[in-house]
Write an enzyme that holds these catalytic residues in place. Structure first.
Site, PDB file in Angstrom:
ATOM      1  N   ASN A   1       0.934  -1.195  -0.034  1.00 23.79           N
ATOM      2  CA  ASN A   1      -0.067   0.033  -0.118  1.00 23.79           C
ATOM      3  C   ASN A   1       0.945   1.244   0.007  1.00 23.79           C
ATOM      4  O   ASN A   1       1.581   1.376   1.045  1.00 23.79           O
ATOM      5  CB  ASN A   1      -0.857  -0.126   1.567  1.00 23.79           C
ATOM      6  CG  ASN A   1      -1.647   1.262   1.470  1.00 23.79           C
ATOM      7  OD1 ASN A   1      -1.601   2.097   0.712  1.00 23.79           O
ATOM      8  ND2 ASN A   1      -2.298   1.408   2.758  1.00 23.79           N
ATOM      9  N   TRP A   2       1.000   1.801  -1.138  1.00 24.52           N
ATOM     10  CA  TRP A   2       1.908   3.081  -1.370  1.00 24.52           C
ATOM     11  C   TRP A   2       1.391   4.217  -0.511  1.00 24.52           C
ATOM     12  O   TRP A   2       2.163   5.263  -0.593  1.00 24.52           O
ATOM     13  CB  TRP A   2       2.265   3.261  -2.814  1.00 24.52           C
ATOM     14  CG  TRP A   2       3.189   2.141  -3.441  1.00 24.52           C
ATOM     15  CD1 TRP A   2       3.736   1.256  -2.655  1.00 24.52           C
ATOM     16  CD2 TRP A   2       3.796   2.372  -4.665  1.00 24.52           C
ATOM     17  NE1 TRP A   2       4.557   0.665  -3.555  1.00 24.52           N
ATOM     18  CE2 TRP A   2       4.690   1.501  -4.916  1.00 24.52           C
ATOM     19  CE3 TRP A   2       3.805   3.523  -5.752  1.00 24.52           C
ATOM     20  CZ2 TRP A   2       5.304   0.982  -5.786  1.00 24.52           C
ATOM     21  CZ3 TRP A   2       4.557   3.171  -6.854  1.00 24.52           C
ATOM     22  CH2 TRP A   2       5.473   2.139  -6.967  1.00 24.52           C
ATOM     23  N   LYS A   3       0.158   4.050  -0.203  1.00 21.94           N
ATOM     24  CA  LYS A   3      -0.311   5.703   0.304  1.00 21.94           C
ATOM     25  C   LYS A   3      -0.416   6.610  -0.453  1.00 21.94           C
ATOM     26  O   LYS A   3      -0.269   6.580  -1.705  1.00 21.94           O
ATOM     27  CB  LYS A   3       0.036   5.544   1.932  1.00 21.94           C
ATOM     28  CG  LYS A   3       0.078   4.277   2.690  1.00 21.94           C
ATOM     29  CD  LYS A   3       0.280   4.580   3.814  1.00 21.94           C
ATOM     30  CE  LYS A   3       0.248   3.259   4.884  1.00 21.94           C
ATOM     31  NZ  LYS A   3       0.320   3.392   6.399  1.00 21.94           N
TER      32      LYS A   3
ATOM     33  N   HIS B   1      -9.159   1.172   5.428  1.00 19.21           N
ATOM     34  CA  HIS B   1      -8.030   1.399   6.038  1.00 19.21           C
ATOM     35  C   HIS B   1      -7.930   2.237   7.391  1.00 19.21           C
ATOM     36  O   HIS B   1      -8.875   3.292   7.060  1.00 19.21           O
ATOM     37  CB  HIS B   1      -7.041   2.045   4.850  1.00 19.21           C
ATOM     38  CG  HIS B   1      -5.657   1.920   5.454  1.00 19.21           C
ATOM     39  ND1 HIS B   1      -5.130   2.833   6.397  1.00 19.21           N
ATOM     40  CD2 HIS B   1      -4.473   1.115   5.363  1.00 19.21           C
ATOM     41  CE1 HIS B   1      -3.825   2.563   6.809  1.00 19.21           C
ATOM     42  NE2 HIS B   1      -3.482   1.377   6.015  1.00 19.21           N
TER      43      HIS B   1
ATOM     44  N   GLU C   1      -6.565   4.844   8.083  1.00 19.10           N
ATOM     45  CA  GLU C   1      -6.172   6.168   7.936  1.00 19.10           C
ATOM     46  C   GLU C   1      -7.555   6.852   7.152  1.00 19.10           C
ATOM     47  O   GLU C   1      -7.633   8.103   7.321  1.00 19.10           O
ATOM     48  CB  GLU C   1      -4.910   6.294   7.029  1.00 19.10           C
ATOM     49  CG  GLU C   1      -3.651   5.953   7.814  1.00 19.10           C
ATOM     50  CD  GLU C   1      -2.694   5.513   7.160  1.00 19.10           C
ATOM     51  OE1 GLU C   1      -2.474   5.431   6.027  1.00 19.10           O
ATOM     52  OE2 GLU C   1      -1.482   4.998   7.882  1.00 19.10           O
TER      53      GLU C   1
ATOM     54  N   GLU D   1      -5.321  -5.092  10.994  1.00 18.39           N
ATOM     55  CA  GLU D   1      -4.230  -3.977  10.957  1.00 18.39           C
ATOM     56  C   GLU D   1      -4.316  -3.339  12.485  1.00 18.39           C
ATOM     57  O   GLU D   1      -5.179  -2.402  12.169  1.00 18.39           O
ATOM     58  CB  GLU D   1      -3.942  -2.980   9.889  1.00 18.39           C
ATOM     59  CG  GLU D   1      -4.056  -3.763   8.596  1.00 18.39           C
ATOM     60  CD  GLU D   1      -3.407  -2.778   7.634  1.00 18.39           C
ATOM     61  OE1 GLU D   1      -2.274  -2.870   6.988  1.00 18.39           O
ATOM     62  OE2 GLU D   1      -4.011  -1.669   7.426  1.00 18.39           O
TER      63      GLU D   1
ATOM     64  N   GLY E   1       3.044   2.024  10.975  1.00 20.32           N
ATOM     65  CA  GLY E   1       3.982   2.947  10.537  1.00 20.32           C
ATOM     66  C   GLY E   1       4.577   3.026  11.978  1.00 20.32           C
ATOM     67  O   GLY E   1       5.436   4.117  12.042  1.00 20.32           O
TER      68      GLY E   1
ATOM     69  N   SER F   1       3.691  -2.672  10.299  1.00 21.54           N
ATOM     70  CA  SER F   1       5.089  -2.625  10.158  1.00 21.54           C
ATOM     71  C   SER F   1       5.758  -4.092  10.120  1.00 21.54           C
ATOM     72  O   SER F   1       6.539  -4.544  10.539  1.00 21.54           O
ATOM     73  CB  SER F   1       5.627  -2.285  11.915  1.00 21.54           C
ATOM     74  OG  SER F   1       5.200  -0.889  12.101  1.00 21.54           O
TER      75      SER F   1
ATOM     76  N   GLY G   1       2.710  -1.405   4.326  1.00 19.41           N
ATOM     77  CA  GLY G   1       3.023   0.121   4.005  1.00 19.41           C
ATOM     78  C   GLY G   1       4.336   0.375   3.540  1.00 19.41           C
ATOM     79  O   GLY G   1       4.855   0.299   2.605  1.00 19.41           O
ATOM     80  N   GLY G   2       5.059   1.255   4.581  1.00 21.21           N
ATOM     81  CA  GLY G   2       6.367   1.857   4.493  1.00 21.21           C
ATOM     82  C   GLY G   2       7.352   1.094   3.821  1.00 21.21           C
ATOM     83  O   GLY G   2       8.061   1.204   2.964  1.00 21.21           O
TER      84      GLY G   2
HETATM   85  C1  PEP Z   1      -0.681  -0.123   6.263  1.00 19.77           C
HETATM   86  O1  PEP Z   1      -0.873   1.239   6.343  1.00 19.77           O
HETATM   87  O2  PEP Z   1      -1.495  -0.741   5.805  1.00 19.77           O
HETATM   88  C2  PEP Z   1       0.614  -0.622   6.941  1.00 19.77           C
HETATM   89  C3  PEP Z   1       0.381  -1.653   7.430  1.00 19.77           C
HETATM   90  O3  PEP Z   1       1.471   0.448   7.052  1.00 19.77           O
HETATM   91  P1  PEP Z   1       2.805  -0.016   7.912  1.00 19.77           P
HETATM   92  O4  PEP Z   1       3.653  -1.468   7.051  1.00 19.77           O
HETATM   93  O5  PEP Z   1       4.041   1.007   7.390  1.00 19.77           O
HETATM   94  O6  PEP Z   1       3.037  -0.289   9.043  1.00 19.77           O
END
Ligand code: PEP
Length: 255
Positions: A12-14, A95, A97, A166, A172, A212, A233-234
């Site tokens: 997920n590049w956000k 999500h 966010e 999640e 993050g 993470s 994500g990251g």
């Molecule tokens: C996400 O936002 O779906 C996520 C899991 O982010 P991260 O891997 O950066 O925690």
């Protein structure tokens, strides 16, 4: 190997990525061709979906959101059919966010799911509790309530559904849930899916973990019972770290 048995690793590049990032997408796609036992996908921002779709020979391409209605006077919104038209095959919905930053309710997410299904998209439905909720011992109850309010009613939709657990406090932050906590939550989610759709249909729904996930912890997390993949994500923003997770997935027993 049936689809639901392959680990599903989704980036997920956000709100990250301009056309300069297309080289990362290409690198991910080319390398994914060496790990056919892992299903790999990325969800870039809307602006890059079409370009990534054109580059992709192996990986799936998806969106991070869509509007709940079909078309019309909704400035700045993107409908599910527009998402599908851009080349996306799936959409991430619910999500945290979106829930937190945009006040999206479970009911709204349920309407988005209906629109996405109507447009022929697959869905990754996210759920997860805050740290306060976990601390209060209410994590399971909270997550199951979120899901009950959003899951689609029709069981043939289940074939196109994945659920991503999640924990909000792990997104993050560099903190991950323990594998015991992940296993317990995934088992509870599986119980709900079995109850709603019946065990045979539920078996086609993968439950992903997100929060993470990185190359260093991927193999352990992905070997946890009921973890059918990861939403990343990251660590999905560079081909090197994302592919480290794909390699971790390829080393699990399910792959
Ligand atoms: C996400 O936002 O779906 C996520 C899991 O982010 P991260 O891997 O950066 O925690």
């Amino acid at each position: 190997m049936p689809m639901a048995e392959r680990p599903y690793i989704v980036g997920n590049w956000k709100m990250n990525g301009t056309r300069a990032m297309l080289s990362e997408a290409r690198a991910i796609d080319r390398a994914a061709q060496r790990y056919m036992k892992v299903e790999v996908a990325i969800a870039p921002p809307f602006t890059l979906i079409h370009a990534v779709h054109r580059e992709a020979e192996q990986i799936g391409v998806g969106a991070q959101n869509c509007f709940h209605g079909p078309e019309g006077a909704h400035t700045g919104d993107i409908s599910a059919s527009m998402v599908a038209d851009s080349g996306a095959k799936f959409v991430i919905l619910g999500h945290s966010e979106r829930r937190i930053d945009h006040g999206e309710s479970a009911e709204l997410i349920n309407r988005k799911i209906d629109s996405a299904l109507e447009a022929g998209l697959r869905i990754i439905l996210c759920c997860g509790e805050s740290f306060e909720t976990r601390d209060a011992g209410r994590a399971e109850e909270f997550v199951l309530d979120q899901l009950r309010a959003s899951l689609p009613d029709i069981s043939d939709a289940a074939e196109r559904l994945s659920v991503a657990y999640e924990p909000v406090w792990a997104i993050g932050t560099g903190r991950t849930a323990t594998t015991d906590d992940i296993a317990a939550m995934h088992a509870a989610i599986r119980g709900l899916l079995d109850e709603k759709y019946g065990p045979e249909t539920s078996a086609n729904i993968r439950i992903l973990y997100g929060g993470s996930v990185k190359p260093e912890n991927a193999r352990e997390i992905l070997s946890t019972p009921e973890v059918g993949g990861a939403l990343v994500g990251g660590a999905s923003l560079s081909a090197e770290s994302f592919l480290g997770i794909v390699v971790g997935a390829s080393e699990t027993e399910d792959a």
